[in-house]
Motif scaffolding. Structure first.
Motif, PDB file in Angstrom:
ATOM      1  N   PHE A  24       0.829  -1.213   0.000  1.00 19.12           N
ATOM      2  CA  PHE A  24       0.000   0.000   0.000  1.00 19.12           C
ATOM      3  C   PHE A  24       0.860   1.259   0.000  1.00 19.12           C
ATOM      4  O   PHE A  24       0.479   2.270  -0.586  1.00 19.12           O
ATOM      5  N   LEU A  29      -0.417   5.029  -0.260  1.00 17.20           N
ATOM      6  CA  LEU A  29      -1.491   4.940   0.724  1.00 17.20           C
ATOM      7  C   LEU A  29      -0.890   4.455   2.039  1.00 17.20           C
ATOM      8  O   LEU A  29       0.058   3.677   2.039  1.00 17.20           O
ATOM      9  N   VAL A  33      -4.175   1.589   6.344  1.00 15.19           N
ATOM     10  CA  VAL A  33      -5.383   1.377   5.538  1.00 15.19           C
ATOM     11  C   VAL A  33      -5.362  -0.024   4.936  1.00 15.19           C
ATOM     12  O   VAL A  33      -6.379  -0.721   4.879  1.00 15.19           O
ATOM     13  N   LEU A  36      -6.462  -2.549   7.504  1.00 18.84           N
ATOM     14  CA  LEU A  36      -7.911  -2.536   7.696  1.00 18.84           C
ATOM     15  C   LEU A  36      -8.614  -3.289   6.566  1.00 18.84           C
ATOM     16  O   LEU A  36      -9.514  -4.100   6.803  1.00 18.84           O
ATOM     17  N   LEU A  37      -8.213  -3.009   5.324  1.00 17.43           N
ATOM     18  CA  LEU A  37      -8.836  -3.674   4.179  1.00 17.43           C
ATOM     19  C   LEU A  37      -8.529  -5.169   4.176  1.00 17.43           C
ATOM     20  O   LEU A  37      -9.368  -5.985   3.774  1.00 17.43           O
ATOM     21  N   GLY A 279     -10.530  -4.275  10.941  1.00 23.54           N
ATOM     22  CA  GLY A 279     -11.116  -4.626   9.648  1.00 23.54           C
ATOM     23  C   GLY A 279     -12.095  -5.781   9.757  1.00 23.54           C
ATOM     24  O   GLY A 279     -13.104  -5.831   9.040  1.00 23.54           O
ATOM     25  N   PRO A 335     -10.179   9.590  13.712  1.00 27.35           N
ATOM     26  CA  PRO A 335     -10.590   8.175  13.794  1.00 27.35           C
ATOM     27  C   PRO A 335     -11.407   7.845  15.044  1.00 27.35           C
ATOM     28  O   PRO A 335     -11.035   8.210  16.153  1.00 27.35           O
ATOM     29  N   SER A 369     -11.411   5.846   9.924  1.00 21.31           N
ATOM     30  CA  SER A 369     -10.200   5.038  10.030  1.00 21.31           C
ATOM     31  C   SER A 369      -9.362   5.119   8.763  1.00 21.31           C
ATOM     32  O   SER A 369      -8.141   4.969   8.803  1.00 21.31           O
ATOM     33  N   ILE A 370     -10.022   5.331   7.633  1.00 18.29           N
ATOM     34  CA  ILE A 370      -9.296   5.466   6.364  1.00 18.29           C
ATOM     35  C   ILE A 370      -8.914   6.913   6.115  1.00 18.29           C
ATOM     36  O   ILE A 370      -7.778   7.229   5.748  1.00 18.29           O
ATOM     37  N   MET A 374      -4.916   8.795   6.121  1.00 19.15           N
ATOM     38  CA  MET A 374      -4.533   9.297   4.795  1.00 19.15           C
ATOM     39  C   MET A 374      -4.202  10.781   4.843  1.00 19.15           C
ATOM     40  O   MET A 374      -3.203  11.236   4.263  1.00 19.15           O
TER      41      MET A 374
END
Length: 460
Positions: A24, A29, A33, A36-37, A279, A335, A369-370, A374
């Motif tokens: 990522f 990114l 993140v 989480l994904l 996630g 967050p 959270s994203i 970022m």
């Protein structure tokens, strides 16, 4: 091989932690993140390799949650924090009161009673330092705006959990002014015992154990978990105790090798497990259900983002922080994970909150959270390097870069200080040579750059 096999679960987690964040970061990114994904993909709504209810996941994620707050307290420069504690209190008050008023308005607008609306407001008031690993890696933890935001966390989370206790007590008919006073007195006594007692005990233990780094490491871990468990016993979230424990042993550890080991094991293993578990909590069907109540979901998400921005803007305006510092404060306080999710589940189980609010908070958790990490990754690279580092850089300016005519360079002995076994003898020998020639001694150490080192740290 399934989610009930502890070795299989641990293997999958290690593979995710090793492979996903670098991938990522290549896409510009945040690695958080990606974790989480990965939790969403490997969770109940995806490949079903991992389960939030697994005892292995619960253990590693629980340790990661308290470890995150512990390291946050550990990294605070206490001398700087003491100077900015009033500012932390002011920002903590702003980022608590503005969102809680916003939540009350949203709750009343959508037909909730005063108790339910107050609880909705408290859900928006707290925040989780998900992006803390980013500012730590960028080397800007010592920046005043970042220190103020980290310090404000203890105020917002504690206050939000006190409001939760009040709302639950009112709903059960058990709330009185006496119970509130009792809770506040207990909390104050607990804070004093942790901050003063662990600091004294730590200094005494380190003095007796001297160079026994193994036992010192175990003592620090014991401090973390004793503080966390004790916080839960008095009805406060564990993360509050972990943060206080980090502050308590901050002076004890200093910049010792033990501190590096404590941070290393948390940053490499436990904290990433916590993000993967977050996630796993994301329920995709729940998002579909929120389409029927999209109004309150949008109101909660927009209200949280807007109120946190207003709080950061007011504090930055009052203390004259730069735009990038203000945006970093905002993104760090965005967050909504640990305390928010815990309070939401309690409120839902008590019947104060509805299924729509629970689904909306899940959406809020995903979005913030994203979005928070970022934005932090973009703004934190542009905030000023703390003044001590700037002065150190100026002092290291080579003599030949001076605009004035260079003076004859003095006799200089360069001494490597990498090896603790030889550095003392080498420094003494260098001092004898330098004194004979009326010269000077310069110590040199080679610092190996970390993986993914970012620009401000590299420049320094």
């Amino acid at each position: 091989m399934d989610g009930a096999n502890p070795i299989f679960v641990f293997t999958v987690l290690l593979a995710v932690i090793l492979l996903v964040p670098p991938a990522f970061e290549r896409l510009r990114l945040p690695g958080l993140v990606g974790l989480l994904l990965a939790g969403v993909i490997l969770g109940p709504n995806g490949l079903q390799f991992l389960d939030h209810e697994s005892e292995t996941i619960k253990l590693l994620s629980g340790i990661g949650k308290v470890y995150l707050m512990f390291v946050a307290g550990l990294e605070i420069d206490l001398s700087q924090f003491r100077k900015t504690r009033h500012r932390s209190l002011v920002f903590g008050f702003c980022t608590f009161i503005v969102p809680i008023l916003t939540g009350i308005i949203i709750g009343r607008w959508f037909g909730f009673g005063w108790n339910g609306s107050l609880l909705i407001g408290s859900l928006l008031a707290s925040h989780t330092l998900l992006a803390y690993p980013i500012v730590r890696r960028l080397g800007v933890v010592q920046n005043e705006a970042v220190t103020v935001t980290i310090g404000a966390t203890i105020f917002t989370d504690t206050a939000a959990l006190v409001v939760l206790a009040i709302c639950v007590g009112i709903n059960r008919g058990e709330f009185t002014a006496l119970t509130l006073i009792n809770q506040l007195v207990t909390l104050s006594l607990y804070c004093f015992l942790v901050l003063w007692g662990f600091d004294r005990a730590g200094k005494e233990f380190f003095q007796r154990s001297r160079d026994d780094q193994g036992n010192q490491f175990l003592f620090i871990l014991l401090t973390l978990f004793v503080a966390s468990v004790s916080a839960q016993l008095i009805g406060v979230e564990q993360i509050v105790g972990a943060f206080l424990a980090g502050l308590a042993v901050n002076d004890v550890l200093g910049d010792s090798p033990v501190k590096e080991k404590v941070e290393f094991i948390g940053g490499v293993l436990f904290i990433p497990c916590f993000f993967v578990d977050m996630g796993l909590l994301i329920d995709i069907p729940a998002f579909v259900k929120t389409l029927s109540s999209i109004g309150i979901t949008v109101a909660i998400v927009v209200g949280l983002i807007g109120s946190k921005f207003i709080a950061a803007w007011l504090s930055a305006l009052w203390y004259r922080y730069t735009a990038m510092e203000m945006l970093t404060m905002w993104s760090l306080s965005l967050p909504q994970v640990a305390a928010t999710l815990a309070a939401t589940l309690v409120g839902f189980q008590e019947g104060i909150l509805t299924q729509d609010i629970l689904n909306s908070v899940l959406v809020l958790m995903v979005v913030t959270s994203i979005l928070g990490p970022m934005i932090t990754a973009q703004t934190a690279t542009r905030i000023p390097i703390p003044q001590p580092e700037q002065e150190a850089i100026e002092e290291l300016t080579p003599w030949w870069d001076s605009s004035e005519d260079p003076q004859p360079y003095p006799f200089t002995v360069v001494v490597p200080v990498q090896n603790p076994q030889t550095q003392r003898s080498l420094v003494e020998l260098a001092a004898l040579l330098a004194r004979h020639e009326a010269g000077r001694v310069v110590a040199v150490a080679i610092v190996r750059g970390q993986v993914h080192m970012d620009d401000p740290q590299l420049d320094a």
